[in-house]
Design a protein around this motif. Sequence first.
Motif, PDB file in Angstrom:
ATOM      1  N   GLU A 105       2.100   1.796  -3.507  1.00 55.01           N
ATOM      2  CA  GLU A 105       1.021   2.275  -4.376  1.00 55.01           C
ATOM      3  C   GLU A 105       0.742   3.746  -4.127  1.00 55.01           C
ATOM      4  O   GLU A 105       0.552   4.515  -5.069  1.00 55.01           O
ATOM      5  N   GLN A 106       0.737   4.142  -2.858  1.00 55.22           N
ATOM      6  CA  GLN A 106       0.505   5.550  -2.517  1.00 55.22           C
ATOM      7  C   GLN A 106       1.643   6.424  -3.053  1.00 55.22           C
ATOM      8  O   GLN A 106       1.411   7.489  -3.630  1.00 55.22           O
ATOM      9  N   ARG A 107       2.896   5.971  -2.884  1.00 57.04           N
ATOM     10  CA  ARG A 107       4.044   6.727  -3.402  1.00 57.04           C
ATOM     11  C   ARG A 107       3.955   6.874  -4.914  1.00 57.04           C
ATOM     12  O   ARG A 107       4.165   7.952  -5.462  1.00 57.04           O
ATOM     13  N   ASN A 108       3.595   5.781  -5.609  1.00 55.70           N
ATOM     14  CA  ASN A 108       3.516   5.820  -7.067  1.00 55.70           C
ATOM     15  C   ASN A 108       2.402   6.753  -7.539  1.00 55.70           C
ATOM     16  O   ASN A 108       2.572   7.463  -8.539  1.00 55.70           O
ATOM     17  N   ARG A 109       1.277   6.766  -6.830  1.00 55.94           N
ATOM     18  CA  ARG A 109       0.200   7.723  -7.181  1.00 55.94           C
ATOM     19  C   ARG A 109       0.698   9.159  -7.044  1.00 55.94           C
ATOM     20  O   ARG A 109       0.411  10.015  -7.883  1.00 55.94           O
ATOM     21  N   GLN A 110       1.456   9.413  -5.976  1.00 51.75           N
ATOM     22  CA  GLN A 110       1.986  10.758  -5.749  1.00 51.75           C
ATOM     23  C   GLN A 110       2.975  11.142  -6.856  1.00 51.75           C
ATOM     24  O   GLN A 110       2.957  12.276  -7.343  1.00 51.75           O
ATOM     25  N   LYS A 167       0.834  -1.217   0.000  1.00 50.69           N
ATOM     26  CA  LYS A 167       0.000   0.000   0.000  1.00 50.69           C
ATOM     27  C   LYS A 167       0.860   1.255   0.000  1.00 50.69           C
ATOM     28  O   LYS A 167       0.526   2.239  -0.652  1.00 50.69           O
ATOM     29  N   ARG A 187       2.987  10.031  -9.978  1.00 53.19           N
ATOM     30  CA  ARG A 187       2.215  10.321 -11.199  1.00 53.19           C
ATOM     31  C   ARG A 187       1.516  11.677 -11.103  1.00 53.19           C
ATOM     32  O   ARG A 187       1.484  12.433 -12.081  1.00 53.19           O
ATOM     33  N   LYS A 188       0.995  12.009  -9.923  1.00 55.72           N
ATOM     34  CA  LYS A 188       0.312  13.297  -9.723  1.00 55.72           C
ATOM     35  C   LYS A 188       1.297  14.452  -9.917  1.00 55.72           C
ATOM     36  O   LYS A 188       0.990  15.433 -10.599  1.00 55.72           O
TER      37      LYS A 188
END
Length: 87
Positions: free
Chosen positions: A50-55, A47, A57-58
Motif C-alpha cells: 500500500e505504501q509503495r502504491n501510494r508512492q 502495508k 501514484r504520488k
Amino acid sequence: MKYGNAKVILPDALVKELQKYVQGEYIYVPIEQKKQKRWGEVSGYRKELEQRNRQIRKEYRGGVSMKCLSEEYGLSIYAIRKIIYQK
C-alpha cells in the motif's frame, strides 16, 4: 502452522470422540472466519505494498511517466496503470 497433541489440548471425551473418526493422523482445524486475517496482514507485506502504491501514484501525479515508474519499481506498465487508476 504448529502441531499440538490432542491429549494435552482437548478434553478426554472429545479425544475419544475424534478417535472414532481419525487415529494417528494429522487433521487441520481451520481458524474461525471472523478471526482469520487477510493476506499479508501477519507479515506486514500488505502495508508495504500500500505504501509503495501510494508512492507510485504520488510520483505519477508529479509528472513521472508510467514507463519510468515501471523501470524504477520493476513492474510492467500494465501493473503501474492498474495501481494509478485503482479506486
